[in-house]
Every structure is written in structure tokens, then in C-alpha cells.
Design an enzyme around this catalytic site. Structure first.
Site, PDB file in Angstrom:
ATOM      1  N   ASN A  52      -6.943   2.722   5.443  1.00 25.74           N
ATOM      2  CA  ASN A  52      -5.502   2.495   6.106  1.00 25.74           C
ATOM      3  C   ASN A  52      -4.805   3.553   6.037  1.00 25.74           C
ATOM      4  O   ASN A  52      -5.112   4.814   5.088  1.00 25.74           O
ATOM      5  CB  ASN A  52      -4.337   1.169   5.584  1.00 25.74           C
ATOM      6  CG  ASN A  52      -4.452   1.146   4.277  1.00 25.74           C
ATOM      7  OD1 ASN A  52      -3.864   2.859   4.336  1.00 25.74           O
ATOM      8  ND2 ASN A  52      -4.787   0.186   3.496  1.00 25.74           N
ATOM      9  N   ARG A  53      -3.764   3.922   6.567  1.00 23.03           N
ATOM     10  CA  ARG A  53      -3.049   4.929   7.118  1.00 23.03           C
ATOM     11  C   ARG A  53      -2.322   5.991   6.686  1.00 23.03           C
ATOM     12  O   ARG A  53      -1.576   6.876   5.792  1.00 23.03           O
ATOM     13  CB  ARG A  53      -2.168   5.568   8.362  1.00 23.03           C
ATOM     14  CG  ARG A  53      -3.576   5.556   9.234  1.00 23.03           C
ATOM     15  CD  ARG A  53      -2.626   5.732  11.077  1.00 23.03           C
ATOM     16  NE  ARG A  53      -2.950   5.639  11.889  1.00 23.03           N
ATOM     17  CZ  ARG A  53      -4.149   6.425  12.827  1.00 23.03           C
ATOM     18  NH1 ARG A  53      -4.312   7.354  12.251  1.00 23.03           N
ATOM     19  NH2 ARG A  53      -5.438   5.860  13.291  1.00 23.03           N
TER      20      ARG A  53
END
Ligand code: C5P
Length: 225
Positions: A30-31
Site C-alpha cells: 500500500n502507499r
């Protein structure tokens, strides 16, 4: 206020994303940049604590004066957290992947088929809920994070009940955008006892220092409710 309000305390922080392996070269992630979790760890060390930072893969430097344990997956993160306990204060700022591939292939999946390979997912352990729910060795103050876009306070209160933690730092990720991976954050500090604080948009370092100051106050004067 004392200069080193966390002197003599052990503080555990999780930070960053997790990587969940699909095969030797591919993963789910994920970011999360790890910036907010790392800033909290740095602020806790500045406040005099011994700090263990359990971090997923990030591209930012280790905070000064902190013991960093590097992990990749959610399951590794849970094991590292359990190995680092006991702690006086545990702050779960990591963006832990909710799911991982049901199996990790030992060899690289080949592109030679006519249909793409199916990707079956299974749920990861909830590290925050696991530690907050311990009957023995639960840290006296357990803090979770929440990324919310609407009904921020009400959702944070529900999350406190569901996870069994004492405080939730709710990020308003709808706000002006760019919180995840960005340098600034708009947070609400929501307590199990009903207290709510809303801060203006601030640099993540300043958010870290303000959070640590609040946690130190709570540790010094625990509520009986
Ligand atoms: O349920 P949700 O992902 O919104 O909860 C966020 C909070 O729970 C964060 O504090 C995060 O670090 C923690 N968490 C965790 N393990 C998971 C999922 C979330 O520790 N598997």
C-alpha cells in the site's frame, strides 16, 4: 512540564506498509510512507523513552536514537511486536495489509497461460486488536490509527470499541488530499473516555511531538474510567 516526560518508559511503535509476497518477485502493498509513525517514534525518543520501532519496508531514514526492527509482512510484524513487549506505551501507526495471498509461490509465476492466475486472499492478523486484547502483558496505553473519509469521530469511537484500544489517532484522509505519503496531516485524537481533540493541518513531525506529549500526560495520570 518535565523535559523528558517519557524517561524510563519503553515505547513500541509500528510504522510503514507491509509487503505480502505473491511469489519471489511480486507482492501486495500500500502507499504508506511510514512518515507519521517514524515521526512519533522520533518524538518519543526525544521525550526520553527507549523506543522500539517495528517498520515495514520504507524509503525514509531511521529516526535517531531508536531501535529499528525491519519486517516485511503482517505476520512478521506481529511476531516482532510480540518479541518487543513488554512496553508502557504501544502505538500502532503501520498500514498493515488487510489480506495476503493464500499461498506464496516458491517460484516466479509464469505468464505462459492463456488466463491470468487467480489470486486467492486470506485475512491477516490484526496486530492492534491482538495486543490490545491481551489479558496479560497488555501495554497500559494502546493507541491505534485510523484513516477515515467521513464521520471521522463516530467511526473512531467504533474502532476503539472494536479494537479494544485506549486512543485512536484519526487521519482525515478526505481533507485536502495527499495525507498518505505526504508531509502533513490533519488529525483528531479520540479517546475511549469520550475526549476528542482536533488539530489544524500540521507537519507530521509536529503531529508526532503533540501526540507524544498527550500520551505522556495519559501515562502520568491514568484515568480510572
Ligand atoms: O481496521 P483498520 O485497518 O482501519 O485499523 C487501523 C489500525 O489498526 C491502525 O492502528 C493499524 O496499525 C492497526 N492494524 C493492525 N493490524 C492489522 C490492521 C490494522 O495493527 N491487520
Amino acid at each position: 512540564t518535565p523535559k523528558k516526560p517519557l524517561a524510563g518508559r519503553h515505547v513500541l511503535v509500528t510504522s510503514g506498509p507491509t509487503h505480502e509476497a505473491i511469489d519471489p518477485v511480486r507482492y501486495l502493498a500500500n502507499r504508506s510512507s511510514g512518515r507519521q509513525g517514524h515521526a512519533v517514534a522520533a518524538a518519543a525518543a526525544e521525550a526520553g523513552a527507549r523506543v522500539t520501532l517495528v517498520s515495514g519496508p520504507v524509503a525514509i531514514p531511521d529516526p535517531a536514537g531508536v531501535t529499528v526492527v525491519r519486517v516485511e509482512s503482517a505476520r512478521e510484524m506481529l511476531a516482532a511486536v510480540e518479541a518487543a513487549l513488554p512496553a508502557d506505551l504501544a502505538i500502532f501507526a503501520a498500514a498493515v495489509g488487510d489480506w495476503r495471498p493464500a499461498e506464496t509461490r516458491a517460484g516466479k509465476i509464469k505468464k505462459d497461460g492463456s488466463t491470468p492466475p487467480p489470486l486467492q486472499l486470506v485475512e491477516n492478523p490484526d496486530i492492534l486488536a491482538t495486543i490490545a486484547g491481551r489479558s496479560e502483558g497488555r501495554p497500559p496505553l494502546v493507541v491505534g490509527f485510523a484513516a477515515e473519509t467521513d464521520d471521522v469521530i463516530a467511526n473512531a469511537q467504533r474502532k476503539i470499541a472494536r479494537k479494544g484500544c485506549d486512543l485512536i489517532v484519526a487521519n482525515d484522509v478526505s481533507a485536502e488530499g495527499g495525507v498518505m505519503g505526504g508531509l502533513e496531516n490533519t488529525v483528531h485524537l479520540v479517546a475511549r473516555d469520550g475526549g476528542v481533540e482536533t488539530w489544524p493541518r500540521l507537519g507530521k513531525e509536529e503531529v508526532g511531538r503533540r501526540l507524544v506529549a498527550r500520551f505522556a500526560e495519559r501515562l502520568a495520570a491514568p484515568l480510572t474510567a
